[in-house]
Structure formats: structure tokens, C-alpha cells
Scaffold this active site. Sequence first.
Site, mmCIF file in Angstrom:
data_model
loop_
_atom_site.group_PDB
_atom_site.id
_atom_site.type_symbol
_atom_site.label_atom_id
_atom_site.label_comp_id
_atom_site.label_asym_id
_atom_site.label_seq_id
_atom_site.Cartn_x
_atom_site.Cartn_y
_atom_site.Cartn_z
ATOM 1 N N ARG A 52 -1.245 9.224 -0.579
ATOM 2 C CA ARG A 52 -2.444 9.761 -1.216
ATOM 3 C C ARG A 52 -2.402 11.268 -1.434
ATOM 4 O O ARG A 52 -2.844 11.763 -2.471
ATOM 5 C CB ARG A 52 -3.674 9.416 -0.356
ATOM 6 C CG ARG A 52 -3.981 7.950 -0.394
ATOM 7 C CD ARG A 52 -5.063 7.575 0.578
ATOM 8 N NE ARG A 52 -5.281 6.136 0.510
ATOM 9 C CZ ARG A 52 -6.138 5.473 1.264
ATOM 10 N NH1 ARG A 52 -6.861 6.111 2.155
ATOM 11 N NH2 ARG A 52 -6.278 4.181 1.131
ATOM 12 N N HIS A 54 -12.144 12.005 0.969
ATOM 13 C CA HIS A 54 -12.216 10.588 1.282
ATOM 14 C C HIS A 54 -12.222 10.300 2.769
ATOM 15 O O HIS A 54 -12.944 9.417 3.238
ATOM 16 C CB HIS A 54 -11.033 9.872 0.634
ATOM 17 C CG HIS A 54 -10.996 8.405 0.891
ATOM 18 N ND1 HIS A 54 -12.027 7.569 0.528
ATOM 19 C CD2 HIS A 54 -10.065 7.613 1.477
ATOM 20 C CE1 HIS A 54 -11.713 6.321 0.883
ATOM 21 N NE2 HIS A 54 -10.547 6.332 1.465
ATOM 22 N N LEU A 107 -15.232 5.028 -4.957
ATOM 23 C CA LEU A 107 -13.818 4.798 -4.650
ATOM 24 C C LEU A 107 -13.235 3.640 -5.463
ATOM 25 O O LEU A 107 -13.770 2.537 -5.480
ATOM 26 C CB LEU A 107 -13.671 4.481 -3.156
ATOM 27 C CG LEU A 107 -12.261 4.077 -2.699
ATOM 28 C CD1 LEU A 107 -11.310 5.245 -2.800
ATOM 29 C CD2 LEU A 107 -12.300 3.553 -1.276
ATOM 30 N N GLN A 152 -8.431 14.240 4.005
ATOM 31 C CA GLN A 152 -7.741 13.476 2.962
ATOM 32 C C GLN A 152 -8.556 13.434 1.674
ATOM 33 O O GLN A 152 -9.758 13.171 1.707
ATOM 34 C CB GLN A 152 -7.480 12.051 3.432
ATOM 35 C CG GLN A 152 -6.687 11.243 2.428
ATOM 36 C CD GLN A 152 -6.230 9.908 3.004
ATOM 37 O OE1 GLN A 152 -7.009 8.984 3.147
ATOM 38 N NE2 GLN A 152 -4.960 9.830 3.358
ATOM 39 N N PHE A 204 0.864 -1.177 0.000
ATOM 40 C CA PHE A 204 0.000 0.000 0.000
ATOM 41 C C PHE A 204 0.899 1.225 0.000
ATOM 42 O O PHE A 204 2.027 1.146 0.474
ATOM 43 C CB PHE A 204 -0.873 -0.004 1.268
ATOM 44 C CG PHE A 204 -2.319 -0.292 1.003
ATOM 45 C CD1 PHE A 204 -2.703 -1.134 -0.026
ATOM 46 C CD2 PHE A 204 -3.307 0.276 1.799
ATOM 47 C CE1 PHE A 204 -4.043 -1.395 -0.257
ATOM 48 C CE2 PHE A 204 -4.644 0.013 1.572
ATOM 49 C CZ PHE A 204 -5.017 -0.822 0.542
ATOM 50 N N ARG A 231 -3.423 10.141 6.529
ATOM 51 C CA ARG A 231 -3.534 8.729 6.904
ATOM 52 C C ARG A 231 -3.019 7.824 5.788
ATOM 53 O O ARG A 231 -3.294 8.062 4.621
ATOM 54 C CB ARG A 231 -4.998 8.379 7.173
ATOM 55 C CG ARG A 231 -5.219 6.911 7.480
ATOM 56 C CD ARG A 231 -6.669 6.613 7.760
ATOM 57 N NE ARG A 231 -7.523 6.768 6.595
ATOM 58 C CZ ARG A 231 -7.679 5.831 5.652
ATOM 59 N NH1 ARG A 231 -7.030 4.701 5.714
ATOM 60 N NH2 ARG A 231 -8.491 6.050 4.627
ATOM 61 N N HIS A 262 -8.740 11.401 -1.734
ATOM 62 C CA HIS A 262 -8.257 10.167 -2.350
ATOM 63 C C HIS A 262 -8.044 10.423 -3.826
ATOM 64 O O HIS A 262 -8.920 10.970 -4.495
ATOM 65 C CB HIS A 262 -9.271 9.037 -2.136
ATOM 66 C CG HIS A 262 -8.686 7.669 -2.354
ATOM 67 N ND1 HIS A 262 -8.268 7.236 -3.578
ATOM 68 C CD2 HIS A 262 -8.419 6.665 -1.476
ATOM 69 C CE1 HIS A 262 -7.783 6.003 -3.458
ATOM 70 N NE2 HIS A 262 -7.852 5.635 -2.186
ATOM 71 N N GLU A 302 -6.896 1.887 -3.557
ATOM 72 C CA GLU A 302 -5.452 2.025 -3.730
ATOM 73 C C GLU A 302 -4.828 0.694 -4.149
ATOM 74 O O GLU A 302 -3.773 0.646 -4.776
ATOM 75 C CB GLU A 302 -4.869 2.476 -2.388
ATOM 76 C CG GLU A 302 -3.425 2.862 -2.447
ATOM 77 C CD GLU A 302 -3.022 3.653 -1.202
ATOM 78 O OE1 GLU A 302 -3.851 4.445 -0.704
ATOM 79 O OE2 GLU A 302 -1.902 3.484 -0.739
#
Lengths: 316, 534
Positions: free
Chosen positions: B272, B337, B238, B226, B113, B372, B228, B241
Site C-alpha cells: 500500500r 487508512h 474505501l 498508512q 493481497f 501493515r 490506502h 485492495e
Amino acid sequence: MARIQVYRYDPDGEGEAHYDAWDLDVKPGQTVLDLLHVIHYYHDPTLSFRRSCQAALCGSCGMTLNGRSGLSCNTQAAPLIARDGYLLVDPMKNLPVLKDLVVDMEPFWNAVYAIDPYLRPGAEPHGPYVVPKKQMDPLKIAQDCIMCGSCLSECTSREANPEYLGPAALAKAYRFVADARDGAEQERLERYSEPNGIWDCDTCLYCNEVCPMHVKPMDAIMRMREKSIELGIPSQGATHALAFYETIVKGGKLNEFQTVNNSLGIGGMVSQSSIAAKVLLRGKRPSIRKKPIEGFEDVQKIMRAVERKKRREARR
Amino acid sequence: MQKHEVLIVGGGLAGAMAARSAHLAGADVAIVSKLSPLRSHTVAAAGGINAALAEGDSWEGHAFDTIKGSDYLADQDGVEVLCRAAPEVVVMMDHLGTPFSRDEAGHLFHRPFGGHGMPRAYFAGDRTGLSLLQTAWEQLVKEGITLYDEWAVTRLIVEQGRFSGLVAYKVSDGTIEEFQARACVVCTGPAGQMYHKTTNAVTCTGDGIAMAYRAGCGIKDMEFVQFHPTSLHGPNVLITEAARGEGGIMRNAKGERFMERYSPKTLDMAPRDIVSRAIETEAREGRAYPGGYVDLDLTHLGEAKIRERLPEVYQFSTEFAGVDPSKAPIPIEPAQHYMMGGIGTDNDAATSVPGIYAAGECACVSLHGGNRLGGNALLECIVFGLRAGRTASAFAKGKAPIAGGAEAVAAEEKRVDGLLKSEGRETVEDLRQELKRVMWEKVGIFRHEADLELAVGAVRDLQRRVANVRVGSTGKRFNYALLEAMELRNLLDLAEVIAIGALMRRESRGAHARTDYPTRDDAITQWQPKERTY
């Protein structure tokens, strides 16, 4: 411009249930839920419908769209209108309507609760379970269920028998039966073999057809039937299936007398006699001859091939 | 009136876990939730849950990446709690039944990730949040935990300096009722609906954060929002990721692999905030497609791998964008997001008001600081949900109930009545759309003092106008128009805090990017280690 008709019902209201219609500008890419939002926000705030994620994951917005159950959030409006020439939005079927498109989900949840919807672990390892991918794969036909209720809404067995647990609950049941980490397979299948369980599905396939998550409740039910026969779990459904099987193996076609006799016994013969009489009166005389049908060898070949395939699968 | 020892507000992953641990600690616990638990927004978390379980990995490594990813704003003790607990949490969820993806030999799969030095995201296809929530919900059923679903909590009651109960509105028939308890855990998720483009559910309206704020709880880090980078252009669904983790490549309208300009080392797997700013910059400089989107190309992965590892991506792009990702690139754009900020808590999930606890996205420990990392949100919900349930039940033990909620109930009844009878000229949807536009344009991916000042003014103007709002539906049953009016107030209260926080933070850090203060200023953070808004 397209006309969208929406089912309306308010138990506190004065009028009967009816449809309201709006003529809306339907843009490409708009979902049925988008149109309902346009109505709710700009035309009639009293219209009630559940929704949340708008991404086909939360299961809130199950409805009947042009007669077919599904989610309003992932159903494009324009293609539906182009195909049918209209757009008709109803609440889900087989569940009581509380207001407009909102149904009472209580009976749905109660069926799910009834199957013990949680892992009943066998021996727990110290770390994570070691379960080869191949053994986890069968869960795939059930694990993505989002409990939207579309399958129950479309279920013909449930329509005939409101006590039937229904496809979603039984798919959930299979998710545990198939899980190598679950230690209660036998007990589960015994319970699911009771009346209103796996043997009450009439195999119409609608649940598989309408599921927005591509879950296959009917396949899950069939796998549980096979497994329960394998384990020798007694049930009227299993006995009936075996009785069916026996007459076919012997003569290549269904022998109603024998099937009823094997499946229900002498008492069954008596209890079914009035139906038999009606059938006879209508001129539908079942064959009494025991002679195998023409091409019986081919039937036997098919049966043998199926059994070989099953043995191969079992070895894997 | 309903009476319990501990009330959990919200039934998503954090709420379900809090309820479970409070129940196992012996408390009489109930969940009160606006939605049926499985409808919660946890379902949308796709990609994974992080844990240093693999050989060669360590909790320290996980913690380092989390703190670095936070742009050094995270509470490091909190991060230690999170990362140390992670391996046992993944094993626990596996034991409870989460169908984690596995390899041929039967061991748990993990994948890379963004922002992580090691592949440590464990997953169940790309429906990890859904799968974890199902497992948590199954345990609620197993333990027979009391559930009041489709009850929207409208107010937390604080008497004699501590929590004494709450007021909730029953969606199905309009009843307003007091729930008395000694402690509560707020687990109501984010407030993304204040943004024009968001991956958040339409029900993510910050109710719990706003109620806690009004009840006197400190809320913090709210300006860290955040964005995304990969939401589907248009519906902003969404695209996980994991699509890039599995090898997806982004290209602009000219076909350039633009991440080479912004993060030559990590490319598409950059954190992100960096990727979102990169896409936004490409759009501003005219290298994106009209409408501001770019391509996410998965075609080289092949249909089999996409369907096996990324079934949801496959489903979303075909159903919502009409694009088969094995044949054509997916059109993607950034969208709001996640909220790093929320109700301020310590490592035991306690807020500044005795008896009120918070966990999950509505809480701010702070584990994510300025930004995050993917795979840490689901982990937080479980680790801190469990902790919150334990500490709340310990707090509740031996405390006498406090009566006196009647006044609060009367006040809420009056407020609802006022809304229902209002003949104002404003509509909820007009105000909401204006709020979304202001927040997206002025408090979005890039921020600037002049814009932020305008935003604060605009939000305050909307707060005045909301007093003149007309609900348009007076019914008792499933009156969602009324609910939306109440939600709008919550969004406005939090939008004001976010805009002011963004204005006051004169630096760029994590997801908070000020074009007028483009660098990080650690001096500011030193004297404002935990900026709180009361």
C-alpha cells in the site's frame, strides 16, 4: 439553495416536537448526512443524530427521508430534492424518539435477541466446514444486514402489532435456518412459527424495498414459511395457508367458508361470524357454489407447474 | 458506580473477542463502548483475514511477508504469535458462523493481497470485517455479556500504580459515572479523523490511545500512518485492495499503467505505501486527473464477477460516485487508512501500566512496524483480542478492588461542566478542520523537516486554542457537540505525538516517507528498536 426541514424533539425542552428549517447550498455529490453535518457543525450544534462510518456499513444513521426509511449517509440529497421539490428528514418510524433524529433502538435489539442470533452448531468438523458454495448462497439474501432498522421503520405489520419480531430479526433468523452449519433448524422454525413470528408478516414488501444493503427480509420470511410447511411444523399460519391452498386447488378460487372452517375450525366459524355478518351487510357475498371457476384447467396447470419446479429445486 | 472484574473499552472485533475470552476464563466482564458494538469501525474492513491454511503455505511464510512488509520494524516474536495462531483463528470463526466465501466443492476460498508471497486472505465477499464482527457480536449475545453501549469512556483511573477503574459519560442522558474494575482492555480503534482525507469513520478519534497516554501508558510507532491508495475520490470511501487482487488495473490521466514505473514486478499488487506514493507522485508531476485522482479499471472483469466477488465495490462506486465499475473506471485517490502505532503492548497485550491492556488498531505490539499488509488487521483483532481478554482476566483474579475514583469523577464532571459553560470564541469544527488540513499537508504521504516543524507548532497552537472552545449545546441528551469537543482533545494530543515522532525519525521506512531522508537507516532503528513516547 434548498430548504431542508428536520424533525426536532427534546423531552427536556420547553416546546413540542416541531420542524426546523435551514436553507443550504446543496452541492452535487452531497449526501443527506453531509447536510445534517453542515447544520450540526455550523448552524445548530444542538441537533442530534447518530452516524459513524459514512459508508453504509455501520447502520447508525437510519432515518426517514422524504417519507422513506433509509440511511442518510448513502442518500444523495440533490436528486431527492429535484424529485420531490423538498427535503424532509424525520426519525425512523415504529421506534420511540429519544431526541431529534435519535430513536430508541432497544425494542429493535430485543427482537433480534429473541431469535437466538448465533450459530447453534451441529457436528463440528476438525477443520473448516465443507459447505458447497451453492448451499451458502441462500444466506446472501440476509447475511449483509447491518441492523440499521430501516426495514422495521417501514414495516406495516409492526405498525399494527408492536409485538411482531419484524423483518430484521427474522432475516437474521433465516440466516441461521439457511446455514448448513447450524444444527437447530427444526427447533428454530418451531419457535419462529409462534405468534409474532414468520406468519405475522403481511407481505407488503416494504422491507425489501427500503433495505440499503439489498437484504430481502420478506423473501427470507417466505422461505422460512415454506420450510416450516415442508417440515410439517404446526402453526395457525401454516394451517391457514394450507386451507387457502386447498380451496384454490379444488375450485380455482377462494372459498371463504371453507377456508375459515379449515383454518380455524368450528370455533373459528363462530368467532368470525360477526365479521361475516358485517361483510354480508356491505353486500360482499362470498360465493357458496362449489362449481369450479371458468378456466379452472389453467389454474390446475399453473399449480402443477409450480409443484414440478419445487420438486426440481428440492432434488438439486 | 458500576463494578466488574474486567472492563473492555470498545465493542469492535478486538473488544468483542477480548470480552469473550475474559468471560470464558471466568471473569465478570462488561463492555463499555461509545457506540453500539455493531456500529464499530471493524465493519469497514473489507478484503480479508490472512492465514497460512492452504497447502504449500506456512506460518513462517506469512511471518516473513509480514516482517518484510513492515520494512523490518515489526516485533518478530509478536509476528510469530500472530501467524502461528492464524489458521486456527480462521477455523474458529468458521465454526462460530462467519459465512466465509467458498468454492463449488465447499472449501474456503482465498485470494491474493498486496505484499504476500501466497494467496492467503480468507474472506466473506468483500464484507469480511462486517461478517467477522457480526459473528463476534453473536457470541456476546449468546454468552450474555454485559454491555454498556453509548457510554463514552473519558478517563482511565490509575491508583497505587495500577488500573482501578474508569470514568464514562452516558451519551443518552449526560450521566458521568465511575466503573470500578481490576483490569481493562482498551480496544477503541484508530484516530484517522485528524486527517483531511481518511477512510476512517467520523467516530475514529483515538479516544483510547489518548486516554491510555494520559494515564501513563507508553505509546509507540505513532508516526507510521498508512495511506490506502484506493479510496473513492471525494467521499474517501474505501475501495478494497481485493479489487486489485481480483485483477483491477490502475491508470493515470494519460492512460498509462503507471505502476510499471514504480514496481515493475508486482505492479498493482505492490504494498500500500508504495502504491500511495506512486499515485501522489503522479499527481505532483501532473499525470493524474485534476483533484489528484487516477483510474482503477475493473471493466475487463465483467459485471457478473464484480457483483459476485466485489459486491461492496459495486455498491460504493454506484452510490457514492455514480460510476458503474463494469462500464467505467473508478476514480480513486490515497487517504489515511490505518495507524500502525498505538498503545505499546507486549505479546500478551500488557501495556506499561499494570492492569491496562490493549488490543486491535489502538494497540501496537508492534506487528506491522512501518507498514501493515492487507488482511493482517482483522487477524490481529482476533488473535490479540483473545489474548488480551485471557491475560486481563488472569491479572484481575485475586486482586482487591481499589476505591478512590470519586476524585476522578469529580474532575471529569468539572471538565464537562467547563466545556458546557464555555463562552469561548473557537468552534470545534473550525479547529478540527484546521487540524485535518495541517496533518494532511504536513504529516501526510511525503514528509519533510520544515513541514514537520511547522506541523508541531500548528498542533500546539491548536491545543492552546482548544481551551477557548465553545460547544454551543448545553443539553443532557445525545449532546454530540460535547462529545466532539472531548474527541477533539484526544485527536490533538495524538496529532502532537505523531508530528513529533515523524520529525524525530530521520529516515524513510514503510509508510513514513521523508523527502529529506529518503533511505532506510537501520542504525537508527537499532538504537531505537521501540521508540516510546511517555
